[in-house]
Design a protein around this motif. Sequence first.
Motif, PDB file in Angstrom:
ATOM      1  N   UNK A  34     -38.959 -56.580 -43.995  1.00  0.00           N
ATOM      2  CA  UNK A  34     -39.006 -57.233 -45.310  1.00  0.00           C
ATOM      3  C   UNK A  34     -40.050 -58.347 -45.307  1.00  0.00           C
ATOM      4  N   UNK A  35     -40.062 -59.135 -44.237  1.00  0.00           N
ATOM      5  CA  UNK A  35     -41.032 -60.216 -44.147  1.00  0.00           C
ATOM      6  C   UNK A  35     -42.462 -59.723 -44.088  1.00  0.00           C
ATOM      7  N   UNK A  36     -42.686 -58.597 -43.407  1.00  0.00           N
ATOM      8  CA  UNK A  36     -44.044 -58.069 -43.265  1.00  0.00           C
ATOM      9  C   UNK A  36     -44.511 -57.334 -44.510  1.00  0.00           C
ATOM     10  N   UNK A  37     -43.580 -56.829 -45.292  1.00  0.00           N
ATOM     11  CA  UNK A  37     -43.936 -55.996 -46.444  1.00  0.00           C
ATOM     12  C   UNK A  37     -44.704 -56.756 -47.512  1.00  0.00           C
ATOM     13  N   UNK A  38     -44.200 -57.911 -47.920  1.00  0.00           N
ATOM     14  CA  UNK A  38     -44.723 -58.548 -49.125  1.00  0.00           C
ATOM     15  C   UNK A  38     -46.148 -59.102 -49.000  1.00  0.00           C
ATOM     16  N   UNK A  39     -46.552 -59.722 -47.881  1.00  0.00           N
ATOM     17  CA  UNK A  39     -47.953 -60.147 -47.808  1.00  0.00           C
ATOM     18  C   UNK A  39     -48.936 -58.977 -47.926  1.00  0.00           C
TER      19      UNK A  39
END
Length: 272
Positions: free
Chosen positions: A151-156
Amino acid sequence: MATALEFVLAPTRAWSTRVGWTGRRWAMVAGGLLLPVAILVLWQVLSTSGAWTIAQLPTPAMVVQAGIDLAARGQLGLYIGISTQRVLIGFAIGAGLGILLGAVVGLSRAWDILLGATLGAIRAVPSLAWVPLLILWMKIGEESKITLVAIGAFFPVYTTVSSALRHVDRQLVEAGRAFGLSGVKLFTTVQLPAVLPSVISGLRLALAQAWLFLVAAELIAASMGLGWLLIDSSNNGRTDRLFLAILLLALVGKTTDALIGLFERWANRRWA
């Protein structure tokens, strides 16, 4: 008579002459080590000056000794390996989905309308807010931690890719279509190379975010890993191990970031 191209390149060549030493390996290594060495010296001075107690600011030697002790017990390498594995797996999943959905939303106005607002709202949810929900759904296991990292890696990646694709030069796209390119071929040949710098920037941000989300997960729901070492050291008053965990996160994070550098060189040879 100098050509127009030589006239344009003249200032660049002059600048290269003035700063050419910065491209030498010894200068890069020395320059990169200058600030860390200065910080280390300042740390040593402050920790031995009496301004702080040992419990507040242990000396560098104490931190090194804490690392040696954990390594002798076989724990240090295990913690580093577990955290790195969680980050790399979660990052690969999140970044892959980010590129996919970022391309879909960035290339299609209809999909942007359908998904853009919702994903933007989900992006605003803090990392710690996901932890109790993932524990409820997936229990305290690897799945919950890797999902949080993803989830943390997805948005950037999603944000940078979708935004960059919306601003690709239309004339460049039309030129590709004039040569018979369309669909996936147009994307990989024209649009992706045009946004490659943005994709690399998104991947670097995603990797840093992946480490942040991992630490959030390990602070609450783990019994091993660098994030767990942080909270365990804090609870037991082991400031030396606390500093060790912070330094290891910085070093391992920088090492994994170097993987993005390798990918960037390969991608530049492939597409740029």
